[in-house]
Scaffold this motif. Structure first.
Motif, mmCIF file in Angstrom:
data_model
loop_
_atom_site.group_PDB
_atom_site.id
_atom_site.type_symbol
_atom_site.label_atom_id
_atom_site.label_comp_id
_atom_site.label_asym_id
_atom_site.label_seq_id
_atom_site.Cartn_x
_atom_site.Cartn_y
_atom_site.Cartn_z
ATOM 1 N N GLY A 60 0.815 -1.203 0.000
ATOM 2 C CA GLY A 60 0.000 0.000 0.000
ATOM 3 C C GLY A 60 0.851 1.256 0.000
ATOM 4 O O GLY A 60 1.997 1.246 0.440
ATOM 5 N N PRO A 61 0.282 2.355 -0.474
ATOM 6 C CA PRO A 61 1.022 3.619 -0.550
ATOM 7 C C PRO A 61 1.258 4.239 0.820
ATOM 8 O O PRO A 61 0.567 3.911 1.802
ATOM 9 N N ALA A 62 2.195 5.169 0.896
ATOM 10 C CA ALA A 62 2.550 5.826 2.152
ATOM 11 C C ALA A 62 1.333 6.484 2.795
ATOM 12 O O ALA A 62 1.188 6.454 4.016
ATOM 13 N N GLY A 63 0.469 7.063 2.000
ATOM 14 C CA GLY A 63 -0.709 7.738 2.529
ATOM 15 C C GLY A 63 -1.641 6.824 3.298
ATOM 16 O O GLY A 63 -2.419 7.279 4.140
ATOM 17 N N ALA A 64 -1.576 5.533 3.037
ATOM 18 C CA ALA A 64 -2.416 4.572 3.755
ATOM 19 C C ALA A 64 -1.918 4.338 5.176
ATOM 20 O O ALA A 64 -2.658 3.852 6.019
ATOM 21 N N TYR A 65 -0.661 4.697 5.419
ATOM 22 C CA TYR A 65 -0.042 4.466 6.721
ATOM 23 C C TYR A 65 0.183 5.788 7.443
ATOM 24 O O TYR A 65 1.309 6.230 7.648
ATOM 25 N N GLN A 66 -0.911 6.414 7.810
ATOM 26 C CA GLN A 66 -0.855 7.647 8.594
ATOM 27 C C GLN A 66 -2.175 7.821 9.317
ATOM 28 O O GLN A 66 -3.174 7.192 8.961
ATOM 29 N N SER A 67 -2.170 8.662 10.310
ATOM 30 C CA SER A 67 -3.402 8.945 11.036
ATOM 31 C C SER A 67 -4.443 9.445 10.039
ATOM 32 O O SER A 67 -4.164 10.332 9.241
ATOM 33 N N GLY A 68 -5.610 8.823 10.053
ATOM 34 C CA GLY A 68 -6.656 9.189 9.109
ATOM 35 C C GLY A 68 -6.567 8.464 7.782
ATOM 36 O O GLY A 68 -7.460 8.571 6.951
ATOM 37 N N GLY A 69 -5.479 7.712 7.577
ATOM 38 C CA GLY A 69 -5.316 6.945 6.349
ATOM 39 C C GLY A 69 -6.036 5.606 6.435
ATOM 40 O O GLY A 69 -6.647 5.267 7.453
ATOM 41 N N TYR A 70 -5.948 4.846 5.389
ATOM 42 C CA TYR A 70 -6.631 3.560 5.290
ATOM 43 C C TYR A 70 -6.329 2.649 6.485
ATOM 44 O O TYR A 70 -7.209 1.975 6.999
ATOM 45 N N ASN A 71 -5.049 2.620 6.924
ATOM 46 C CA ASN A 71 -4.642 1.741 8.022
ATOM 47 C C ASN A 71 -4.654 2.424 9.389
ATOM 48 O O ASN A 71 -4.322 1.800 10.390
ATOM 49 N N HIS A 72 -4.989 3.690 9.432
ATOM 50 C CA HIS A 72 -5.186 4.467 10.668
ATOM 51 C C HIS A 72 -3.932 4.821 11.455
ATOM 52 O O HIS A 72 -3.993 5.655 12.352
ATOM 53 N N TYR A 73 -2.829 4.179 11.197
ATOM 54 C CA TYR A 73 -1.620 4.405 11.981
ATOM 55 C C TYR A 73 -0.425 4.642 11.061
ATOM 56 O O TYR A 73 -0.357 4.103 9.961
ATOM 57 N N SER A 74 0.548 5.388 11.575
ATOM 58 C CA SER A 74 1.772 5.628 10.816
ATOM 59 C C SER A 74 2.697 4.415 10.923
ATOM 60 O O SER A 74 2.563 3.597 11.844
ATOM 61 N N MET A 75 3.642 4.331 10.013
ATOM 62 C CA MET A 75 4.639 3.253 10.093
ATOM 63 C C MET A 75 5.415 3.363 11.403
ATOM 64 O O MET A 75 5.721 2.348 12.030
ATOM 65 N N SER A 76 5.719 4.566 11.819
ATOM 66 C CA SER A 76 6.439 4.753 13.073
ATOM 67 C C SER A 76 5.670 4.129 14.243
ATOM 68 O O SER A 76 6.255 3.442 15.085
ATOM 69 N N GLU A 77 4.364 4.339 14.271
ATOM 70 C CA GLU A 77 3.549 3.741 15.336
ATOM 71 C C GLU A 77 3.518 2.216 15.225
ATOM 72 O O GLU A 77 3.640 1.510 16.227
ATOM 73 N N LEU A 78 3.366 1.717 14.024
ATOM 74 C CA LEU A 78 3.251 0.275 13.824
ATOM 75 C C LEU A 78 4.563 -0.472 14.089
ATOM 76 O O LEU A 78 4.551 -1.658 14.405
ATOM 77 N N LEU A 79 5.679 0.237 13.992
ATOM 78 C CA LEU A 79 6.982 -0.382 14.235
ATOM 79 C C LEU A 79 7.443 -0.248 15.692
ATOM 80 O O LEU A 79 8.537 -0.695 16.042
ATOM 81 N N LYS A 80 6.613 0.319 16.548
ATOM 82 C CA LYS A 80 6.983 0.511 17.962
ATOM 83 C C LYS A 80 7.396 -0.788 18.663
ATOM 84 O O LYS A 80 8.324 -0.756 19.478
ATOM 85 N N PRO A 81 6.760 -1.935 18.412
ATOM 86 C CA PRO A 81 7.232 -3.156 19.085
ATOM 87 C C PRO A 81 8.697 -3.482 18.773
ATOM 88 O O PRO A 81 9.426 -3.962 19.649
ATOM 89 N N LEU A 82 9.154 -3.202 17.554
ATOM 90 C CA LEU A 82 10.558 -3.463 17.216
ATOM 91 C C LEU A 82 11.470 -2.447 17.892
ATOM 92 O O LEU A 82 12.575 -2.778 18.326
ATOM 93 N N GLN A 83 10.996 -1.218 18.000
ATOM 94 C CA GLN A 83 11.765 -0.205 18.719
ATOM 95 C C GLN A 83 11.871 -0.588 20.196
ATOM 96 O O GLN A 83 12.937 -0.468 20.805
ATOM 97 N N ALA A 84 10.782 -1.077 20.764
ATOM 98 C CA ALA A 84 10.796 -1.510 22.162
ATOM 99 C C ALA A 84 11.753 -2.686 22.363
ATOM 100 O O ALA A 84 12.466 -2.754 23.373
ATOM 101 N N MET A 85 11.790 -3.616 21.395
ATOM 102 C CA MET A 85 12.726 -4.737 21.463
ATOM 103 C C MET A 85 14.158 -4.226 21.459
ATOM 104 O O MET A 85 14.984 -4.664 22.258
#
Length: 179
Positions: free
Chosen positions: A109-134
């Motif tokens: 999916g395009p970048a616009g789908a991965y942001q607040s208000g986008g198709y997936n509702h969350y940014s890539m930064s938010e979705l990658l938080k578990p890896l950052q926590a690891m």
């Protein structure tokens, strides 16, 4: 700096983007490309071998297609098995302290789908938080992720350009140079 790239793509030969990245990274000096699904098709991880690989490198990269808002299964299994208490975390688990960690991922999916208000509702930064926590828990420094988005719509030239950017970023950790 020695870099270990853990590729977690179950069908790498069918992937335009992740295959291009891995093929390009294999040409880099001081970069070890380690295909987890090829190495462990039965998902039985050789923990001791993987820990030795980690100790021999200064930077660790997870390279994968972004599946269901996470990593493919082998990268999760790898974390569960290799990053053991007392080795990777806990009061005596300091083996990864000071290493760098970064994510190289692709989305259909395009970048616009991965942001607040986008198709997936969350940014890539938010979705990658578990890896950052690891990375944080294991004492590694989390570098900004490299996410190539909308890969299904990219031309062959754009895929090649992305592979060059990834090679630059993975080799020196400078996102500005890679992007």
């Amino acid at each position: 700096m020695k870099t270990l790239v853990l590729v977690g793509h179950p069908t790498i030969e069918e992937s335009r983007m992740n295959k291009a990245w891995a093929d390009r990274l294999e040409k880099e000096e001081n970069v070890t490309v380690h295909h987890l699904y090829k190495e462990y098709p039965d998902m039985k991880i050789d923990v001791e071998r993987e820990q030795h690989l980690l100790l021999a490198h200064d930077r660790v990269v997870f390279q994968f297609p972004f599946y269901w808002y996470s990593t493919p299964a082998i990268l999760k299994e790898w974390q569960d098995q290799v990053l053991q208490y007392g080795w990777a975390y806990g009061s005596e688990g300091t083996k990864l302290h000071g290493k760098e960690f970064l994510v190289v991922t692709s989305t259909g999916g395009p970048a616009g789908a991965y942001q607040s208000g986008g198709y997936n509702h969350y940014s890539m930064s938010e979705l990658l938080k578990p890896l950052q926590a690891m990375a944080n828990l294991t004492g590694m420094t989390f570098l900004p992720a490299y996410a190539e988005q909308g890969v299904r719509m990219l031309s062959d030239d754009e895929v090649s350009i992305s592979a060059e950017k990834v090679a630059a970023y993975v080799s020196d950790g400078d996102l500005k140079r890679g992007r």
